[in-house]
Enzyme design. Structure first.
Site, PDB file in Angstrom:
ATOM      1  N   GLY A 289       0.783  -1.241   0.000  1.00 60.09           N
ATOM      2  CA  GLY A 289       0.000   0.000   0.000  1.00 60.09           C
ATOM      3  C   GLY A 289       0.806   1.277   0.000  1.00 60.09           C
ATOM      4  O   GLY A 289       0.218   2.369   0.043  1.00 60.09           O
ATOM      5  N   GLU A 331       4.409  -6.208   1.840  1.00 61.66           N
ATOM      6  CA  GLU A 331       4.140  -6.612   0.455  1.00 61.66           C
ATOM      7  C   GLU A 331       3.978  -5.410  -0.473  1.00 61.66           C
ATOM      8  O   GLU A 331       2.900  -5.193  -1.024  1.00 61.66           O
ATOM      9  CB  GLU A 331       2.842  -7.434   0.398  1.00 61.66           C
ATOM     10  N   PRO A 332       5.012  -4.614  -0.663  1.00 58.52           N
ATOM     11  CA  PRO A 332       4.856  -3.478  -1.575  1.00 58.52           C
ATOM     12  C   PRO A 332       4.801  -3.936  -3.038  1.00 58.52           C
ATOM     13  O   PRO A 332       5.556  -4.832  -3.429  1.00 58.52           O
ATOM     14  CB  PRO A 332       6.121  -2.651  -1.327  1.00 58.52           C
ATOM     15  N   ARG A 334       3.123  -1.420  -5.881  1.00 57.05           N
ATOM     16  CA  ARG A 334       3.175  -0.141  -6.604  1.00 57.05           C
ATOM     17  C   ARG A 334       4.491   0.608  -6.365  1.00 57.05           C
ATOM     18  O   ARG A 334       5.076   1.168  -7.300  1.00 57.05           O
ATOM     19  CB  ARG A 334       2.010   0.726  -6.124  1.00 57.05           C
ATOM     20  N   ARG A 384      -6.913   3.080 -14.877  1.00 56.04           N
ATOM     21  CA  ARG A 384      -6.960   3.700 -13.544  1.00 56.04           C
ATOM     22  C   ARG A 384      -7.674   5.061 -13.523  1.00 56.04           C
ATOM     23  O   ARG A 384      -8.446   5.316 -12.590  1.00 56.04           O
ATOM     24  CB  ARG A 384      -5.555   3.795 -12.942  1.00 56.04           C
ATOM     25  N   TYR A 388     -10.688   4.809 -11.029  1.00 54.52           N
ATOM     26  CA  TYR A 388     -10.479   5.435  -9.712  1.00 54.52           C
ATOM     27  C   TYR A 388     -10.382   6.957  -9.773  1.00 54.52           C
ATOM     28  O   TYR A 388     -10.092   7.594  -8.746  1.00 54.52           O
ATOM     29  CB  TYR A 388      -9.165   4.948  -9.076  1.00 54.52           C
ATOM     30  N   CYS A 415     -14.134   3.654 -27.923  1.00 57.29           N
ATOM     31  CA  CYS A 415     -15.455   4.205 -28.195  1.00 57.29           C
ATOM     32  C   CYS A 415     -16.153   4.521 -26.890  1.00 57.29           C
ATOM     33  O   CYS A 415     -17.121   3.836 -26.507  1.00 57.29           O
ATOM     34  CB  CYS A 415     -16.271   3.216 -28.999  1.00 57.29           C
ATOM     35  N   GLU A 416     -15.649   5.523 -26.195  1.00 62.31           N
ATOM     36  CA  GLU A 416     -16.217   5.839 -24.906  1.00 62.31           C
ATOM     37  C   GLU A 416     -15.703   7.219 -24.491  1.00 62.31           C
ATOM     38  O   GLU A 416     -14.490   7.455 -24.513  1.00 62.31           O
ATOM     39  CB  GLU A 416     -15.739   4.771 -23.900  1.00 62.31           C
ATOM     40  N   TYR A 445      -0.090  -1.515 -12.072  1.00 65.70           N
ATOM     41  CA  TYR A 445      -1.523  -1.603 -12.380  1.00 65.70           C
ATOM     42  C   TYR A 445      -1.865  -0.989 -13.739  1.00 65.70           C
ATOM     43  O   TYR A 445      -2.968  -0.503 -13.944  1.00 65.70           O
ATOM     44  CB  TYR A 445      -2.356  -0.976 -11.249  1.00 65.70           C
TER      45      TYR A 445
HETATM   46  N1  LLP Z   1      -0.819  -7.165  -0.493  1.00 64.94           N
HETATM   47  C1  LLP Z   1      -2.140  -7.359  -0.628  1.00 64.94           C
HETATM   48  C2  LLP Z   1      -2.786  -8.386   0.166  1.00 64.94           C
HETATM   49  C3  LLP Z   1      -2.871  -6.591  -1.531  1.00 64.94           C
HETATM   50  O1  LLP Z   1      -4.175  -6.792  -1.647  1.00 64.94           O
HETATM   51  C4  LLP Z   1      -2.207  -5.605  -2.295  1.00 64.94           C
HETATM   52  C5  LLP Z   1      -2.952  -4.786  -3.248  1.00 64.94           C
HETATM   53  C6  LLP Z   1      -0.829  -5.435  -2.130  1.00 64.94           C
HETATM   54  C7  LLP Z   1      -0.162  -6.228  -1.215  1.00 64.94           C
HETATM   55  C8  LLP Z   1      -0.032  -4.453  -2.917  1.00 64.94           C
HETATM   56  O2  LLP Z   1      -0.442  -3.141  -2.726  1.00 64.94           O
HETATM   57  P1  LLP Z   1       0.448  -1.931  -3.310  1.00 64.94           P
HETATM   58  O3  LLP Z   1       1.745  -1.915  -2.538  1.00 64.94           O
HETATM   59  O4  LLP Z   1       0.692  -2.192  -4.738  1.00 64.94           O
HETATM   60  O5  LLP Z   1      -0.379  -0.748  -3.087  1.00 64.94           O
HETATM   61  N2  LLP Z   1      -5.622  -1.751  -8.834  1.00 64.94           N
HETATM   62  C9  LLP Z   1      -5.479  -0.766  -7.779  1.00 64.94           C
HETATM   63  C10 LLP Z   1      -4.699  -1.295  -6.613  1.00 64.94           C
HETATM   64  C11 LLP Z   1      -5.301  -2.529  -6.029  1.00 64.94           C
HETATM   65  C12 LLP Z   1      -4.471  -3.070  -4.926  1.00 64.94           C
HETATM   66  C13 LLP Z   1      -4.995  -4.365  -4.471  1.00 64.94           C
HETATM   67  N3  LLP Z   1      -4.187  -4.975  -3.487  1.00 64.94           N
HETATM   68  C14 LLP Z   1      -4.827   0.482  -8.360  1.00 64.94           C
HETATM   69  O6  LLP Z   1      -4.548   0.496  -9.542  1.00 64.94           O
HETATM   70  O7  LLP Z   1      -4.633   1.457  -7.654  1.00 64.94           O
END
Ligand code: LLP
Length: 487
Positions: A289, A331-332, A334, A384, A388, A415-416, A445
């Protein structure tokens, strides 16, 4: 999600006309002597000729450096308080065989969310014990495959799944399956509701709220939380090894305080279970996150700062609770791959559109003009903004221009009318067909959420390293799409 900031400021240029690098671009992005962007020494004009556009461009050195800095920051900060830590790269952000190898070589493990992601990690040669499997609805086949591969952890998301994993482990025989229980702490963090995952009213995890249990387990009481009930259920199964408790509170988080609150709640649950059963869960995963910069001027979370704060906070919580520290993991996704990527597009049409209409205050009409810049991709390679309301930044990539900037909207070819890549960005007024546009920070993503809407083939992912380009994932072709259509 980045806050909508209206038009972004024009890029900073040095007196010699060289782009001053920095966020949201990857560290290898420069302006060459004639004004074109280069990434890790590769001129984007050459990339466009060799690979076509649109193309995702991944700066390998930048990605590896981010992987290293997260690992080093967390290892150092947690060592300081006497705890071990593992960093898992969340493959959902973007996973290919090469990327799985890079992050593993940098000392990270790989977090997968489906059988497909697991297959990529295994193809990359990541050892099973360095892989975690997530998912709120894993199939029996996915569970069996994970056990077959000897994954280091299966993160269990429901009580039903405790039974499913136990049955699969029993059927296989051998060592008990290592599981973590994913809990929801009630901490709601991150940009958009769809990517904030630890509040109660959503599909992930098991709640910490007491009295919420609708199922039972040996030793559980009616007032137990679903999370406690699941932990007890795991302990009652000899085919399962209770490895840990997992919490992921959301994505694109820029205010880190939520991590500390969630960690405290998880450590309380761990202490409560130990008091009840004498079993002290050995590991705690705090999820991903970590937020990044999408626009110039935005500030990403600093791994050193956040690692120190979280380590200090979990150490204090554990001391309060009188329990020794567990081993931690994060768990990074992004934060490792997002800023390392950009998308290269070719401009097709440029259309000035008058916006506003009559002003109602006596003036005939507003004279605001928005310049619609259509590029050769769109919502199929970057969903995205549509999903979002995410903001991005773009720059003219093939040349410098001193034309007066115009307020532009970068739109795709689908087409949107909601097919918008960037709502508002200042681009040079002479932007024209054939120009290249680079959109920053699309590494996470983007390709992983890409679709074939309107039968548009998905772009390639091209890695650039030390002046060389290498295709990691080739461009999809119409033949690829037609191969699925059996007529
Ligand atoms: N661990 C778990 C259990 C997760 O569900 C996620 C993301 C991560 C790690 C990695 O999160 P990050 O570090 O990448 O923020 N599609 C959305 C993001 C969905 C994230 C879902 N889970 C977007 O494009 O913003």
């Amino acid at each position: 999600m980045s806050a909508s900031a209206g038009p972004t400021t024009p890029p900073a240029f040095s007196p010699t006309g060289t782009y001053v690098p920095g966020e949201p671009w990857s560290s290898g992005v420069r302006r060459g002597p004639d004004g074109a962007l280069t990434v890790a020494g590769v001129d984007v004009r050459e990339l466009a000729v060799a690979q076509g556009t649109p193309a995702y461009v991944l700066d390998e050195a930048d990605l590896r450096e981010r992987a290293r800095s997260y690992r080093r920051a967390f290892e150092a900060a947690f060592a300081e308080v006497g705890a071990g830590v593992d960093v898992y790269y969340a493959g959902k952000a973007f996973l290919s065989v090469a990327v799985a190898r890079w992050v593993h070589a940098e000392g990270l493990r790989v977090d997968t969310a489906t059988g497909g992601e697991l297959a990529v990690a295994l193809r990359a040669g990541v050892p099973g014990e360095h892989i975690g499997l997530h998912g709120n609805n894993k199939s029996d086949a996915e569970i069996a495959r994970a056990l077959e591969a000897g994954v280091g952890r299966i993160i269990v998301d429901s009580l039903v799944e405790v039974e499913r994993v136990a049955a699969a482990s029993r059927a296989r025989g051998g060592a008990p399956a290592p599981v973590m229980i994913r809990v929801t702490t009630g901490v709601h963090a991150g940009g958009h509701e769809y990517i904030s995952t630890a509040h109660e009213d959503q599909k992930f995890g098991l709640s910490l709220a007491t009295g919420g249990s609708v199922a039972s387990a040996p030793g559980a009481q009616v007032e137990d939380s679903p999370a406690m009930t699941a932990l007890l259920a795991v302990l009652a199964h000899p085919e399962l090894e209770l490895l840990g408790i997992h919490s992921h509170i959301g994505s694109q988080i820029l205010d880190p305080s939520g991590f500390e609150v969630a960690a405290r709640k998880v450590l309380e649950l761990r202490a409560a279970l130990a008091e009840r059963t004498g079993f002290l869960v050995p590991e705690v995963d705090l999820g991903g996150g970590y937020g990044i910069a999408y626009l110039p001027g935005e500030v990403a979370l600093d791994p050193d700062r956040i690692a120190k704060d979280v380590a200090a906070s979990v150490a204090a919580s554990s001391a309060d609770l009188g329990t020794p520290l567990p081993r931690f993991s994060i768990e990074p996704g992004r934060a490792i791959v997002g800023p390392a990527g950009l998308t290269l597009y070719t401009v097709g049409t440029v259309k000035p559109v008058r916006v506003g209409g009559p002003t109602g205050d006596g003036e005939a009409e507003s004279t605001t003009v928005r310049t619609y810049v259509s590029i050769d991709g769109g919502m199929s390679d970057n969903i995205r903004p549509a999903l979002y309301g995410a903001d991005y930044h773009a720059e003219l990539a093939n040349r410098l221009s001193d034309a007066e900037p115009v307020l532009a909207r970068v739109v795709g070819k689908h087409c949107e009318s909601g097919d918008i890549v960037i709502h508002d960005v200042l681009l040079p007024g002479d932007v024209r067909a054939g120009d290249l546009l680079a959109v920053a920070a699309t590494g996470a993503y983007g390709r992983s959420m890409a679709s074939n809407y309107n039968h548009v083939p998905r772009p390639p992912v091209v890695a650039v390293t030390d002046g060389e380009a290498r295709v990691l994932v080739r461009r999809e072709t119409e033949d690829d799409l037609l191969a699925l259509d059996l007529g």
